[in-house]
Design an enzyme around this catalytic site. Structure first.
Site, PDB file in Angstrom:
ATOM      1  CD  GLU A 118      -1.394  -9.847  -5.763  1.00  0.00           C
ATOM      2  OE1 GLU A 118      -0.820 -10.464  -4.840  1.00  0.00           O
ATOM      3  OE2 GLU A 118      -1.832  -8.685  -5.635  1.00  0.00           O
ATOM      4  NE  ARG A 124      -4.813  -9.657   0.814  1.00  0.00           N
ATOM      5  CZ  ARG A 124      -3.895  -9.076   1.562  1.00  0.00           C
ATOM      6  NH1 ARG A 124      -3.417  -7.892   1.215  1.00  0.00           N
ATOM      7  NH2 ARG A 124      -3.444  -9.678   2.654  1.00  0.00           N
ATOM      8  CG  HIS A 179       0.941  -7.957  -2.759  1.00  0.00           C
ATOM      9  ND1 HIS A 179      -0.117  -8.833  -2.773  1.00  0.00           N
ATOM     10  CD2 HIS A 179       0.892  -7.350  -1.543  1.00  0.00           C
ATOM     11  CE1 HIS A 179      -0.773  -8.761  -1.632  1.00  0.00           C
ATOM     12  NE2 HIS A 179      -0.168  -7.866  -0.863  1.00  0.00           N
TER      13      HIS A 179
END
Length: 319
Positions: A267, A238, A286
């Site tokens: 994000e 993360r 991601h």
């Protein structure tokens, strides 16, 4: 008797929705972008179950609006978007989708390691820009991978899967974890190490720890200063586990050689983020578990958890 209500926060395959429709009335947010917060708050008031993504924040505000919610099924292995303790206080089950994304995420982590170490995206941009005019012995020369030392921070399922791949590259494998993993050591040849030792000795450092208050900014200025100047840092956990300003400075100052990043603190990451301006950063949006097969299985498992709870059975993967 009316069926339970399920809200699904993103478009999913028909066969997954069909599973839910066997036991409930299903409402789906049809957009490709995250469901607006106002819409989520509206839907949660009459939902018995909600199938969420990492983009949905399940917090006290939302739970206060939930009148009859029984389960939050998160389509992810991580669950830092959910206040699990608050859910438990209200008797709401929380589930995730472990195991099914292990191999796909490990593939991506190792691909990112290779791409960063061998400068693949940088070399591709160099070629497409018409800058390749002749062969040269050190043209786009990167770092070796085979036979080097890999440090894995967070030896869970994905960490062990990365270690298995590293064994095929004859890498020496160190790992740092809260608990020793003797079975993983036997299967991969990895050795438990303190964090400082791992950082000092590794040619590649792959961060795979979940985001908690203890791991927030686990990698900061002090940690990057311990790494080799030739080392490559890879984050597939993360974004919040890394102090991004410290990482940027370490790259600019040459404290470490390069970084491969699949995750960011915010994000989607802004295109003008300082890290994206550096040629020695390989950045991805991601996509750790983003294979069609894996995402289908994650969706199916999330739906299966909802079906189980709404049918009065135990969920498959409760937290």
């Amino acid at each position: 008797m009316s069926k339970p209500q399920v809200f699904v926060t993103r478009k999913l395959p028909h066969e997954v929705l069909a599973m839910l429709e066997e036991v409930a009335d299903v409402n789906v947010w049809e957009g490709d972008t995250p469901v607006p917060r106002a819409k989520l708050l509206e839907e949660i008031e009459h939902a018995d179950a909600v199938l969420t993504m990492l983009t949905e924040r399940v917090d006290e505000e939302l739970l206060h609006r939930a009148k009859k919610l029984r389960i939050v099924a998160n389509m992810a292995v991580g669950y830092d978007n959910i206040d699990v303790a608050a859910c438990k206080r209200q008797g709401i089950t929380v589930t995730n989708t472990p195991d099914v994304l292990t191999e796909a995420t490990a593939d991506l982590a190792f691909a990112l390691l290779l791409a960063t170490g061998r400068r693949l995206t940088e070399a591709n941009r160099f070629l497409l820009a018409g800058e390749w005019t002749s062969w040269s012995p050190y043209l786009m020369a990167g770092q070796s991978v085979y036979g080097t030392t890999l440090g894995i921070i967070g030896m869970g399922r994905i960490g062990e899967a990365v270690a298995r791949r590293a064994a095929g590259f004859n890498m020496r494998i160190l790992y740092h974890n809260r608990h020793r993993k003797e079975e993983a050591e036997a299967r991969t040849g990895a050795r438990l190490a303190g964090l400082d030792e791992l950082l000092q000795e590794s040619d590649y450092v792959v961060l795979l720890t979940p985001l908690t208050e203890e791991t927030r900014h686990l990698m900061g200025a002090r940690e990057f200063a311990l790494m080799k100047k030739s080392a490559v840092f890879v984050n597939v956990s993360r974004g919040g586990t890394v102090d991004e300003a410290a990482l940027y400075q370490a790259l600019v100052d040459g404290q470490i050689w390069a970084a491969g990043l699949d995750v960011f603190a915010q994000e989607p990451v802004s295109p003008d983020h300082p890290l994206l301006s550096l040629p020695n950063v390989v950045a991805l949006p991601h996509i750790g578990s983003a294979t069609i097969q894996t995402r289908n299985e994650m969706a199916r498992l999330a739906a299966a958890n909802i079906v189980a709870v709404l049918s009065g059975k135990e969920p498959l993967t409760a937290l």
